[in-house]
Design a protein around this motif. Structure first.
Motif, mmCIF file in Angstrom:
data_model
loop_
_atom_site.group_PDB
_atom_site.id
_atom_site.type_symbol
_atom_site.label_atom_id
_atom_site.label_comp_id
_atom_site.label_asym_id
_atom_site.label_seq_id
_atom_site.Cartn_x
_atom_site.Cartn_y
_atom_site.Cartn_z
ATOM 1 N N LEU A 211 63.739 56.885 24.795
ATOM 2 C CA LEU A 211 64.078 57.703 25.961
ATOM 3 C C LEU A 211 64.223 59.163 25.562
ATOM 4 C CD1 LEU A 211 66.749 55.395 27.654
ATOM 5 C CD2 LEU A 211 64.376 55.734 28.361
ATOM 6 N N GLU A 212 64.835 59.418 24.424
ATOM 7 C CA GLU A 212 64.986 60.787 23.936
ATOM 8 C C GLU A 212 63.636 61.413 23.628
ATOM 9 O OE1 GLU A 212 69.291 59.521 22.006
ATOM 10 O OE2 GLU A 212 67.507 59.700 20.733
ATOM 11 N N GLY A 213 62.736 60.603 23.042
ATOM 12 C CA GLY A 213 61.403 61.112 22.735
ATOM 13 C C GLY A 213 60.580 61.407 23.972
ATOM 14 N N ILE A 214 60.676 60.523 24.977
ATOM 15 C CA ILE A 214 59.944 60.744 26.237
ATOM 16 C C ILE A 214 60.472 61.996 26.931
ATOM 17 C CG2 ILE A 214 59.413 59.797 28.510
ATOM 18 C CD1 ILE A 214 59.852 56.986 27.222
ATOM 19 N N ARG A 215 61.798 62.118 27.006
ATOM 20 C CA ARG A 215 62.406 63.279 27.675
ATOM 21 C C ARG A 215 62.023 64.566 26.953
ATOM 22 N NH1 ARG A 215 67.368 64.387 30.314
ATOM 23 N NH2 ARG A 215 66.982 66.273 31.541
ATOM 24 N N ASP A 216 61.894 64.508 25.650
ATOM 25 C CA ASP A 216 61.493 65.670 24.868
ATOM 26 C C ASP A 216 60.052 66.065 25.163
ATOM 27 O OD1 ASP A 216 62.210 67.474 22.498
ATOM 28 O OD2 ASP A 216 60.366 66.545 21.775
ATOM 29 N N ALA A 217 59.200 65.055 25.464
ATOM 30 C CA ALA A 217 57.765 65.308 25.659
ATOM 31 C C ALA A 217 57.405 65.641 27.096
ATOM 32 C CB ALA A 217 56.969 64.084 25.201
ATOM 33 N N LEU A 218 58.116 65.045 28.069
ATOM 34 C CA LEU A 218 57.763 65.222 29.480
ATOM 35 C C LEU A 218 58.969 65.724 30.276
ATOM 36 C CD1 LEU A 218 55.736 61.930 30.100
ATOM 37 C CD2 LEU A 218 54.813 64.224 29.762
ATOM 38 N N VAL A 220 61.018 65.156 32.763
ATOM 39 C CA VAL A 220 61.550 64.206 33.740
ATOM 40 C C VAL A 220 62.955 64.662 34.129
ATOM 41 C CG1 VAL A 220 62.005 61.785 34.226
ATOM 42 C CG2 VAL A 220 60.226 62.399 32.591
ATOM 43 N N VAL A 221 63.234 64.763 35.431
ATOM 44 C CA VAL A 221 64.494 65.338 35.895
ATOM 45 C C VAL A 221 65.129 64.448 36.966
ATOM 46 C CG1 VAL A 221 63.816 67.714 35.380
ATOM 47 C CG2 VAL A 221 63.241 66.720 37.606
ATOM 48 N N ARG A 222 66.391 64.746 37.292
ATOM 49 C CA ARG A 222 67.152 63.936 38.244
ATOM 50 C C ARG A 222 66.552 63.970 39.646
ATOM 51 N NH1 ARG A 222 70.370 66.422 41.670
ATOM 52 N NH2 ARG A 222 71.758 64.622 41.899
ATOM 53 N N GLU A 223 65.780 65.002 39.969
ATOM 54 C CA GLU A 223 65.172 65.097 41.291
ATOM 55 C C GLU A 223 63.939 64.208 41.431
ATOM 56 O OE1 GLU A 223 67.819 68.318 40.611
ATOM 57 O OE2 GLU A 223 66.020 67.792 39.456
ATOM 58 N N ASP A 224 63.491 63.596 40.345
ATOM 59 C CA ASP A 224 62.283 62.775 40.398
ATOM 60 C C ASP A 224 62.510 61.494 41.197
ATOM 61 O OD1 ASP A 224 60.088 64.033 39.088
ATOM 62 O OD2 ASP A 224 61.142 63.823 37.181
ATOM 63 N N VAL A 225 61.410 61.028 41.794
ATOM 64 C CA VAL A 225 61.392 59.759 42.527
ATOM 65 C C VAL A 225 60.315 58.878 41.895
ATOM 66 C CG1 VAL A 225 60.946 58.624 44.729
ATOM 67 C CG2 VAL A 225 62.187 60.800 44.674
ATOM 68 N N PHE A 226 60.739 57.740 41.357
ATOM 69 C CA PHE A 226 59.822 56.793 40.724
ATOM 70 C C PHE A 226 59.382 55.746 41.749
ATOM 71 C CE2 PHE A 226 61.959 58.632 37.186
ATOM 72 C CZ PHE A 226 61.252 58.365 36.024
ATOM 73 N N LEU A 227 58.124 55.322 41.662
ATOM 74 C CA LEU A 227 57.667 54.134 42.375
ATOM 75 C C LEU A 227 57.398 53.073 41.315
ATOM 76 C CD1 LEU A 227 56.900 52.770 45.045
ATOM 77 C CD2 LEU A 227 54.564 53.573 44.698
ATOM 78 N N SER A 228 58.179 52.000 41.328
ATOM 79 C CA SER A 228 58.111 50.965 40.299
ATOM 80 C C SER A 228 57.222 49.822 40.760
ATOM 81 C CB SER A 228 59.527 50.445 39.997
ATOM 82 O OG SER A 228 59.484 49.353 39.106
ATOM 83 N N PHE A 229 56.189 49.540 39.965
ATOM 84 C CA PHE A 229 55.267 48.472 40.332
ATOM 85 C C PHE A 229 55.047 47.479 39.190
ATOM 86 C CE2 PHE A 229 50.772 47.171 39.862
ATOM 87 C CZ PHE A 229 50.784 46.151 40.804
ATOM 88 N N LEU A 230 54.810 47.978 37.975
ATOM 89 C CA LEU A 230 54.593 47.078 36.840
ATOM 90 C C LEU A 230 55.829 46.214 36.617
ATOM 91 C CD1 LEU A 230 52.870 49.489 34.284
ATOM 92 C CD2 LEU A 230 51.779 47.806 35.772
ATOM 93 N N PRO A 231 55.670 45.004 36.082
ATOM 94 C CA PRO A 231 56.816 44.099 35.937
ATOM 95 C C PRO A 231 57.873 44.635 34.978
ATOM 96 C CG PRO A 231 54.873 43.199 34.843
ATOM 97 C CD PRO A 231 54.408 44.370 35.633
ATOM 98 N N LEU A 232 59.136 44.531 35.378
ATOM 99 C CA LEU A 232 60.231 44.956 34.515
ATOM 100 C C LEU A 232 60.372 44.074 33.280
ATOM 101 C CD1 LEU A 232 62.901 45.910 37.191
ATOM 102 C CD2 LEU A 232 61.889 47.439 35.492
ATOM 103 N N SER A 233 59.751 42.919 33.290
ATOM 104 C CA SER A 233 59.759 42.065 32.103
ATOM 105 C C SER A 233 58.890 42.659 30.996
ATOM 106 C CB SER A 233 59.285 40.655 32.453
ATOM 107 O OG SER A 233 58.208 40.693 33.352
#
Length: 598
Positions: A211-218, A220-233
């Protein structure tokens, strides 16, 4: 060793936390009224706020504790995407337990193996059909919890009620605050393309470092809205969508289904979404069909819009700005073509994230032209999962980007991608031999993938080390690039390359029968169209066109059309949509042999 790349020498993501639960708790208290998760129920989108989410996590954790769940307990979750998934996930982890995700599409035998091998004592299950499968598969379970309620199982609400009657109180908080990065958070079983599934053990630190690496690279902020489709498994959606959204305090909507994604995109208007390349390819194909079906003028307009967009991409990749003439053309094409694509995605997508397979460069460049960035990344279950990803504002299509913060990547003399970093698993559950084989003598994780770095340090994945086709002529062929090029054609859905031990390459191809029917103006089913010479001619031309850039020995000499799409339900694909070659070879043995008869 040939070349090594390390990225992110300066971490800019803020204070590092000791464990996942404490990290996510900080976000819930920061903005308790904000929507954490939103799901459509009864025709309406119903939000669950951060405050209510955390209260439900506490109640459910207290209820699980009364069922005997505690430090080291292993709890399986067998469900599609819905708010109960992260509630159960965080509740188990808060008790020091270990979450074992199970794909709901797996067969009973596979579910039984995971439950037994992991030692799961409790299973949290979605609905009646899955409960039946888990009951029959999980002999060692002491408790079944049903998200939807069922005879013979505790309902999710009943477990919450147990926790409300007898809350853990301060002891609960003391427990999750005592967790550290080295504590195990989850055991995720690999999809098993070649054999028995292995349980990758991931700690709180593994996932947090990702998570730290992703946040460092992209950005991503609290105002973002995700659409979740791929399985959480799957670790990709769970880390990069569920945990990442909670990590920054964003909002996640759960897509209703694959068929409803176009509608959900327009309704939800997400800023971020994760998916596999096939979804983006289908979107591109629909737009291209519309552009090419409106007569010569409309077709010419579409082609010029695509070329202008690619020219813009090439210039901006080189750090240059488009000239006045190109800017004028882009403005015109934006009104006539690009804007419609953005509107179809909801109109405010900052980036799509693509993983799990190779994204065709043509697709990425087209969306870039429309103002929709697709960020391609690369990773594995064993690496929590992200190893590399592209950066905004100008992704490097054709590559999976540079390593994320703290992660080092090298290419071995055999061409294998090898990884070292805080996101890498320490090994597989109760499998010393597999763990030993997964690492080099000097401690680098062997991905099994082949790759190379470009001049700017971006990684390009070129194939699977064990999936190389060795022809009887001595030539070696990496099938993935050829398969991806064929599958990207307008009338093709899937392609599987063959030829190991044979004198030439052949292919099994699944046409896009909807596209074929539109082209031929017929209503025939797949069985009939697979035998139709007109269909073969269309697909044959596209295979020839797709393979022009490959060496002659890499191009399929013959191909067979399959009457239906390879699927997870039929056991031909893993839940992450990788082909189970042993199943395909057995099921289509007659078709394969016909391709090698003189």
């Amino acid at each position: 060793m040939q070349k090594e790349q390390e990225a992110g020498t300066t971490y800019v993501g803020g204070e590092k936390r000791p464990a996942l639960v404490e990290t996510l708790y900080e976000r819930t208290v920061a903005d308790p009224e904000k929507a954490a998760f939103v799901r459509r129920e009864g025709g309406e989108w119903r939000p669950l706020s951060y405050g209510d989410f955390w209260r439900r996590v506490e109640r459910f954790a207290s209820g699980l504790a009364r069922l005997g769940v505690g430090r080291g307990s292993r709890v399986a979750i067998v469900s599609g995407n819905r708010p109960e998934w992260p509630i159960g996930d965080l509740a188990v982890q808060s008790l020091g337990g270990v979450v074992v995700p199970v794909y709901p599409t797996l067969e009973e035998e596979q579910i039984g193996y995971i439950l037994g091998h992991s030692g799961a004592g409790v299973a949290i299950v979605e609905g009646e059909e899955l409960l039946r499968k888990v009951r029959e598969a999980g002999d060692g379970l002491s408790h079944l919890v049903s998200m939807e309620g069922s005879t013979g199982a505790l309902s999710f609400g009943e477990v919450e009620a147990l926790g409300e009657e007898e809350p853990l109180g301060d002891a609960w908080e003391e427990g999750w605050r005592s967790l550290r990065r080295e504590d195990v958070a989850t055991v995720i079983y690999t999809s098993g393309t070649t054999g028995r599934q292995k349980g990758a053990v991931l700690t709180h630190g593994n996932i947090l470092s990702n998570l730290e690496g992703i946040r460092d690279a992209l950005p991503v902020v609290r105002e973002d809205v995700f659409l979740s489709f791929l399985p959480l498994s799957h670790v990709f959606e769970r880390t990069c969508s569920q945990f990442l959204s909670l990590y920054v305090g964003a909002t996640t909507y759960y897509a209703e289904s694959m068929e409803k994604i176009p509608e959900n995109l327009r309704e939800v208007r997400p800023t971020l979404m994760l998916c596999v390349p096939r979804l983006y390819e289908k979107m591109y194909e629909r737009v291209r069909e519309q552009g090419e079906s409106g007569g010569p003028l409309r077709r010419a307009l579409f082609e010029r819009a695509v070329e202008a967009g690619r020219e813009k991409y090439r210039l901006e990749r080189e750090g240059r700005e488009p000239g006045a003439l190109l800017r004028a053309r882009l403005a015109l094409y934006d009104k006539l073509v690009y804007r419609r694509v953005r509107e179809a995605t909801g109109g405010r997508v900052r980036c799509f994230v693509s993983g799990g397979a190779k994204l065709e460069q043509e697709v990425g460049e087209f969306f870039y032209a429309c103002g929709v960035r697709i960020v391609e990344g690369y990773g594995l279950t064993e690496t929590s999962p992200v190893i590399c990803c592209n950066r905004l504002p100008v992704p490097r299509f054709g590559t999976v980007g540079r390593p994320i913060f703290g992660t080092s990547v090298r290419i071995s003399e055999e061409g294998e991608i090898q990884v070292k970093g805080p996101g890498v698993t320490g090994g597989y559950l109760d499998d010393e031999e597999a763990t030993r084989e997964a690492f080099t003598e000097d401690g680098w994780f062997r991905t099994g993938d082949m790759g190379e770095f470009d001049a700017e340090g971006h990684l390009r994945v070129t194939g699977r080390l064990k999936h190389i086709l060795v022809l009887s002529t001595g030539k070696n062929v990496a099938p993935e690039p050829v398969e991806a090029a064929i599958a990207a054609q307008p009338h093709v859905l899937q392609a599987v390359l063959l030829g190991d031990g044979r004198k030439y390459v052949a292919a099994l191809v699944v046409p896009d029968y909807d596209a074929v029917r539109r082209t031929l103006g017929v209503d025939d089913g797949g069985e009939r169209l697979a035998r139709d010479e007109r269909c073969r001619e269309i697909v044959g031309r596209e295979i020839e066109e797709a393979c022009r850039r490959f060496a002659p020995y890499e191009r399929p000499k013959k191909f067979a059309l399959l009457p239906r799409e390879l699927s997870v339900e039929e056991g031909e694909l893993t839940p992450t949509l990788k082909v189970r070659m042993h199943v395909v070879r057995e099921r289509y043995a007659r078709e394969i042999e016909s391709l090698y008869q003189s």
